[in-house]
Design an enzyme around this catalytic site. Structure first.
Site, PDB file in Angstrom:
ATOM      1  CD  GLU A  83       1.751   3.383  12.319  1.00 50.95           C
ATOM      2  OE1 GLU A  83       2.155   2.814  13.219  1.00 50.95           O
ATOM      3  OE2 GLU A  83       1.194   3.078  11.245  1.00 50.95           O
ATOM      4  CE  LYS A  98       3.544   0.503  10.593  1.00 54.57           C
ATOM      5  NZ  LYS A  98       3.336  -0.958  11.660  1.00 54.57           N
TER       6      LYS A  98
HETATM    7  P1  13P Z   1      -1.555  -1.899   8.249  1.00 53.39           P
HETATM    8  O1  13P Z   1      -0.356  -2.294   7.454  1.00 53.39           O
HETATM    9  O2  13P Z   1      -2.617  -2.698   8.227  1.00 53.39           O
HETATM   10  O3  13P Z   1      -1.935  -0.092   8.038  1.00 53.39           O
HETATM   11  O4  13P Z   1      -1.168  -1.698   9.855  1.00 53.39           O
HETATM   12  C1  13P Z   1       0.281  -1.280  10.077  1.00 53.39           C
HETATM   13  C2  13P Z   1       0.138  -0.670  11.493  1.00 53.39           C
HETATM   14  O5  13P Z   1       0.867  -1.201  12.360  1.00 53.39           O
HETATM   15  C3  13P Z   1      -0.688   0.532  11.731  1.00 53.39           C
HETATM   16  O6  13P Z   1      -0.349   1.018  12.763  1.00 53.39           O
END
Ligand code: 13P
Length: 342
Positions: free
Chosen positions: A177, A219
């Site tokens: 991510e 992500k």
């Molecule tokens: P949000 O969808 O609230 O941005 O959170 C996703 C997430 O896991 C951020 O690390």
């Protein structure tokens, strides 16, 4: 674990019509969420809240996996079953956030690097024993006047790849991510440019560190103008620009891209995902791994009160269903109103 098993888990997480619930808020973040409804963040309250999400009946039709936090993976449902076991019994794959948060990056004003690599191999082994089958690590990239620096991008990309390699070694699918924050007044062009530089660094490091693309998920943020920007982007423009950016950088071997919501309204997050799928097919599954955009209405409906659990579960089920529809480009805003009438 064999590469085949990693690929199988990654593919199951992006199964048709399904996506991931991010319920891995750290202690600090869940406190912020509870503050917004005036509820004190105690261990019992956090457990009760996660319990209502995880025991929502039928949600497994739209939710393939749930990302847990260290505290949550060790907790049990109110009826006594450990959360990972409860989720698995519904066919939902348990996952775990393994990073230790974004900390100030040395000699780089306003920028952060995500920590948590020390001792990670041992922690991964324990999480696997606790039932996790996938992991998440979040790097945070801020857009400012003269940031992000290449230093910040490559340092975070290097750490993401180290984490991903360790995760695959442990037989756990890494969800990589790199989040370019949507805060600020930047244009969509600037978001495109920074997301592009970020993905370039991330995929270069992943390849150099031998990460198996077929056994991971990405992500990312969507490409859109900052929340304080004067011009707001339409869903179609977000879809086109995000796809234009990702086609340049994300190998087709990656089974899926599971977007974060990043503070967009829940309906915007759904509509943007829908718009991207509507201009498909794409080389990868395009899905969701939403935290706020799946939970906000449920959190408000719950308000910390046991008598509101059912209403909160309805709200969560509804958002999961809407995002399930957005997986195939079949979502329409009218579906929101139909559900309110029920
Ligand atoms: P949000 O969808 O609230 O941005 O959170 C996703 C997430 O896991 C951020 O690390």
């Amino acid at each position: 674990m064999a590469a085949n098993d990693l690929h199988e888990t990654a593919t199951a997480l992006v199964a048709e019509g399904k996506g991931i619930l991010a319920a891995d808020e750290s202690d600090g973040t869940i406190k912020k969420r509870f503050d917004s409804i005036g509820v004190e963040s105690t261990e019992e309250k956090r457990r009760a809240y996660r319990d209502l999400l995880f025991t929502t009946e039928g949600v497994e039709e739209y939710v393939s996996g749930v990302i847990l936090f260290d505290e949550t993976i060790r907790q049990s449902a109110l009826e006594g079953t450990p959360f990972p076991k409860l989720l698995a019994s519904k066919g939902i794959i348990p996952g775990i956030k393994v990073d230790k948060g974004a900390k100030p990056l040395a000699l780089a004003e306003g920028e952060t690097v995500t920590e948590g690599l020390d001792g990670l191999r041992g922690r991964l082994e324990e999480y696997r024993e606790l039932g996790a089958r996938f992991t998440k690590w979040r790097a945070v990239i801020t857009i400012g006047e003269s940031i992000p620096s290449e230093y910040c991008l490559w340092t975070n990309a290097h750490a993401l790849a180290r984490y991903a390699a360790l995760s695959q070694e442990a037989g756990l699918v890494p969800i990589v991510e790199p989040e370019v924050l949507m805060d600020g007044d930047h244009t969509i062009e600037r978001s495109f440019e920074v997301t592009s530089r970020t993905l370039h660094a991330v995929f270069t490091e992943l390849r150099d560190q031998r990460v198996h693309f077929e056994g991971m998920l990405l992500k990312p943020n969507m490409v859109l103008s900052g929340y304080d920007a004067s011009e707001h982007t339409s869903h179609d423009e977000v879809a086109e620009e995000t796809m234009r950016c990702f086609y340049r950088h994300v190998p087709a071997a990656v089974p899926g891209i599971v977007f974060l919501s990043g503070g967009q309204s829940d309906e915007d997050a759904t509509a943007n995902l829908n718009a991207m799928n509507a201009i498909g097919p794409h080389p990868w599954q395009l899905s969701f791994s939403y935290g706020r955009a799946l939970q906000s209405p449920a959190l408000k409906a719950w308000d910390g009160k046991p008598e509101n659990v059912e209403a909160a579960q309805r709200a969560y089920y509804h958002r999961a269903k809407m995002n399930g529809a957005a997986r195939t480009g079949m979502y329409a805003p009218e579906m929101e109103r139909e559900a309110v009438a029920v």
